[in-house]
Write a protein that holds these residues in place. Structure first.
Motif, short mmCIF file in Angstrom:
data_model
loop_
_atom_site.label_atom_id
_atom_site.label_comp_id
_atom_site.label_asym_id
_atom_site.label_seq_id
_atom_site.Cartn_x
_atom_site.Cartn_y
_atom_site.Cartn_z
N GLY A 118 0.86 -1.26 0.28
CA GLY A 118 0.15 -0.28 0.08
C GLY A 118 1.08 1.55 0.11
N VAL A 119 1.84 1.50 1.19
CA VAL A 119 2.42 2.61 0.96
C VAL A 119 3.62 2.86 -0.36
N TRP A 120 3.91 0.63 -0.49
CA TRP A 120 5.41 1.79 -2.36
C TRP A 120 3.99 1.67 -3.31
N LEU A 121 2.52 1.88 -3.21
CA LEU A 121 1.41 2.09 -4.18
C LEU A 121 1.37 3.79 -4.39
N ALA A 122 1.20 3.99 -2.41
CA ALA A 122 0.77 5.65 -2.53
C ALA A 122 2.08 6.62 -3.05
N TRP A 123 3.24 6.15 -2.96
CA TRP A 123 4.85 6.29 -3.33
C TRP A 123 4.87 7.01 -5.03
N ASN A 124 4.42 5.23 -5.69
CA ASN A 124 4.82 5.11 -6.55
C ASN A 124 3.49 5.86 -7.51
N SER A 125 2.05 6.25 -7.19
CA SER A 125 1.63 7.28 -7.75
C SER A 125 0.96 8.77 -7.05
#
Ligand code: HEM
Length: 161
Positions: free
Chosen positions: A66-73
């Motif tokens: 989830g945090v990875w998705l947030a950072w990358n979007s």
């Protein structure tokens, strides 16, 4: 491509959390209602195993993906729907951790009763109803997170722009 692979893992993790949670609750409840100590001991043992294999893995991976998705979007973690989801996730964990412990205790108590050919002790019944009650806020929080993730409503959070 990597983004969609991680998002795929995130969505599968979400399905595992909700699905395993609902499945475990159903099997435990039905085993309890049957009232057969042998069935309760067996099902509780399988439930404990399922929680460790499936739920624990998803619980650990979900915030990571989830945090990875947030950072990358380009989403901030202070984005209303994300911040609220994280808060609800912590609430879920606060109810889920004691639930895991209660399942372990209920399994041990049922196995003990089975070995000694004795009825289930009062402690088992007390634990069962606390376990039952704790399931509602935990499950409701995950269901709300699902909705927040899909609808991404604009929610004002302190400190967000
Ligand atoms: C705990 C920290 C979490 C963070 C930081 C987070 C972050 C995100 C982000 C940024 C997205 C959007 C990805 C995109 O649009 O490409 C997303 C999607 C999604 N998340 Fe989470 N998430 C978290 C936990 C959860 C949990 C606990 C669940 C459910 C149990 C969940 C279910 C979903 C679903 C189903 C989607 C796909 C929504 C859609 O594409 O319509 N997430 N998440």
């Amino acid at each position: 491509m990597l983004y969609f692979a991680v998002k795929y893992l995130h969505v599968v993790g979400a399905a595992v959390l909700l699905g395993t949670g609902a499945g475990i609750a159903f099997f435990m409840l039905v085993a309890h209602l049957r009232g057969d100590v042998r069935v309760i001991a067996g099902v509780a043992g399988i439930v404990v195993l399922a929680d460790f294999i499936f739920t624990a893995t998803a619980v650990l991976l979900q915030p990571v993906t989830g945090v990875w998705l947030a950072w990358n979007s380009g989403y901030s973690l202070w984005e209303g729907w994300i911040a609220l989801s994280i808060a609800l996730y912590i609430i879920t964990g606060m109810f889920w951790l004691p639930v895991v412990w209660m399942q372990l205790r209920m399994r041990d108590l049922a196995v003990e009763a089975l070995v000694h050919d004795a009825p289930l002790p009062a402690l088992y019944h007390r634990l069962f109803w606390i376990w039952f009650a704790f399931g509602f806020p935990a499950f409701a929080s995950v269901a709300v997170i699902f909705w927040l993730m899909i609808a991404r409503p604009a929610i004002a959070v302190l400190g967000s722009s």
